[in-house]
Design an enzyme around this catalytic site. Structure first.
Site, mmCIF file in Angstrom:
data_model
loop_
_atom_site.group_PDB
_atom_site.id
_atom_site.type_symbol
_atom_site.label_atom_id
_atom_site.label_comp_id
_atom_site.label_asym_id
_atom_site.label_seq_id
_atom_site.Cartn_x
_atom_site.Cartn_y
_atom_site.Cartn_z
ATOM 1 N N HIS A 1 -6.414 -6.784 -0.568
ATOM 2 C CA HIS A 1 -5.388 -5.541 -0.445
ATOM 3 C C HIS A 1 -4.576 -5.810 0.441
ATOM 4 O O HIS A 1 -4.807 -6.318 1.845
ATOM 5 C CB HIS A 1 -6.175 -4.175 -0.118
ATOM 6 C CG HIS A 1 -5.100 -2.978 0.107
ATOM 7 N ND1 HIS A 1 -4.453 -2.604 -0.987
ATOM 8 C CD2 HIS A 1 -4.715 -2.293 1.043
ATOM 9 C CE1 HIS A 1 -3.660 -1.415 -0.739
ATOM 10 N NE2 HIS A 1 -3.745 -1.448 0.651
ATOM 11 N N SER B 1 0.743 -1.130 0.088
ATOM 12 C CA SER B 1 0.121 0.065 -0.012
ATOM 13 C C SER B 1 0.945 1.225 0.077
ATOM 14 O O SER B 1 1.759 1.237 -0.734
ATOM 15 C CB SER B 1 -0.967 0.155 1.245
ATOM 16 O OG SER B 1 -1.902 0.835 1.301
#
Length: 404
Positions: free
Chosen positions: A355, A225
């Site tokens: 994610h 991320s």
């Protein structure tokens, strides 16, 4: 800081590893292949403002210089002229200018698995603490430096050391400008992604100084991320990094600014408003004018060549535009890597998870082993699964430079 020092020699020369303190710029340049008939076009000075740059809706041609009229003609020219210009424009418009490492003095101490790296410059000093995770055996082992967590067991079992450090103590993930980086560089217009990248590099310095069980010439960097964005910057700004592993990195990482094809629509506007400290003030002028950026994510990736990059995006990641990264950034950067003759050094991994799913680290491991350990793999890291590349997003790839 001199751009060419970053481009060709920041902390290392690709051929021989890191330069010793005091290595001259000319000595570092001598390590590089040169071609006497290469003349670099002049980079505009001052650098153009957003309003002076043309709007380009597709991914910008990485072979076109910032002057808007001159194109790269050969591989030597790419390395000697265009890559340094890309590094300069990325610092001007996105990252801020990387500190002059030649003005830093780095020392380290080690106690068991704890490594303390102290950096002194300008009459100030700061320390970064890292944790060493070593495989069984005597080594020396290749290493992956990671922030924010990694699947340690898979890498240790594969004979790859994992070294971690607290990125928040290097630079807070906020606009507070606190942490060891800001202790040394208070007042600089530098993004936190660059500060975290600097942290990766100084930890690698400490490994070189105090950890003989690790082969620092075989190193990778990773994070996921926003930390994947930082890992991409770390690979960009230090030529010692053999493999760069940005995981689910999104916009300001490997996610394209110009194409949002999946997820919740992360873009320059909402990323800059939500976490403006990640990048320098230079990119603010492009908010609501992203098509005037003279680069995109593929340009960042291509500027790392010929060193290896593995991009990872979970197929079910709802945040960071996995589809755009896989179908636009990856093939556009791949066109440059392939033209340079190093296409196998860029890969794409699209595991099924969401994610920052930890399974992504095992998914990229065979690629990392190929780079760091010389192992072969049958895994096809050009496979986009159910997605297809979007050549209409990078039309310049149909007419690449003819020069060798």
């Amino acid at each position: 800081m001199h751009l060419t020092y970053i481009a060709f020699a920041l902390c290392a020369a690709t051929v021989s590893g890191a330069p010793t303190p005091g290595s001259s710029f000319s000595q570092l340049l001598d390590l590089l292949p040169r071609q006497s008939n290469v003349t670099c076009p002049k980079t505009p000075s001052p650098m153009p403002k957003a309003a002076d740059l043309p709007a380009v809706k597709t991914m910008p041609d990485p072979f076109l210089y910032l002057d808007g009229k001159t194109k790269v003609k050969s591989k030597d020219e790419w390395y000697q002229c265009r890559q340094p210009e890309i590094l300069k424009l990325l610092q001007e418009y996105q990252y801020g200018y990387y500190p002059d490492h030649s003005q830093e003095t780095v020392t380290a101490t080690r106690s068991g698995t704890k490594l303390d790296v102290t950096i002194a410059t300008g009459g100030k000093s700061a320390t970064i603490s890292a944790t060493l995770n070593l495989p069984s055996g005597s080594g020396p082992f290749p290493v992956v430096i990671a922030i924010g967590g990694i699947d340690n067991n898979s890498y240790l079992k594969a004979g790859i050391a994992v070294v971690t450090f607290d990125y928040g103590k290097v630079a807070a993930d906020s606009n507070s400008k606190t942490g060891s980086f800001w202790t040394l560089y208070s007042g600089k217009d530098i993004g936190v992604l660059t500060a975290w990248a600097w942290g990766f590099h100084r930890v690698l310095d400490g490994i070189e100084l105090k950890v003989p069980e690790i082969d620092a010439k075989k190193s990778g960097v990773t994070g996921c991320s926003r930390l994947g964005k930082a890992a991409l910057a770390a690979g960009l700004f230090d030529k010692r990094i053999a493999v760069t592993m940005p995981m689910c990195s999104g916009v300001q990482g490997a996610g394209p600014y110009r194409y949002s094809l999946s997820g919740q629509g992360e873009n320059l506007e909402n990323s800059k408003s939500g976490a403006g400290w990640w990048t320098s003030s230079g990119i603010s002028q492009f908010v609501n004018h992203a098509t005037q950026l003279p680069y995109d994510a593929h340009t960042i990736v291509a500027a790392i060549a010929p060193r290896a990059v593995i991009l990872e995006q979970g197929a079910s990641d709802q945040f960071t535009d996995s589809k755009g990264t896989a179908t636009v950034t990856f093939p556009a950067a791949k066109a440059v890597y392939s033209w340079l003759g190093v296409g196998d050094q860029l890969g794409m991994s699209i595991p099924k998870g969401g994610h920052c799913d930890m399974g992504g680290y095992a998914d990229v491991l065979p690629f990392v082993q190929k780079v760091l350990q010389g192992k072969t793999t049958n895994r096809n890291y050009d496979d986009l699964g159910s997605w297809k590349a979007m050549p209409e997003a990078y039309p310049w790839a149909t007419s690449l430079p003819a020069g060798k």
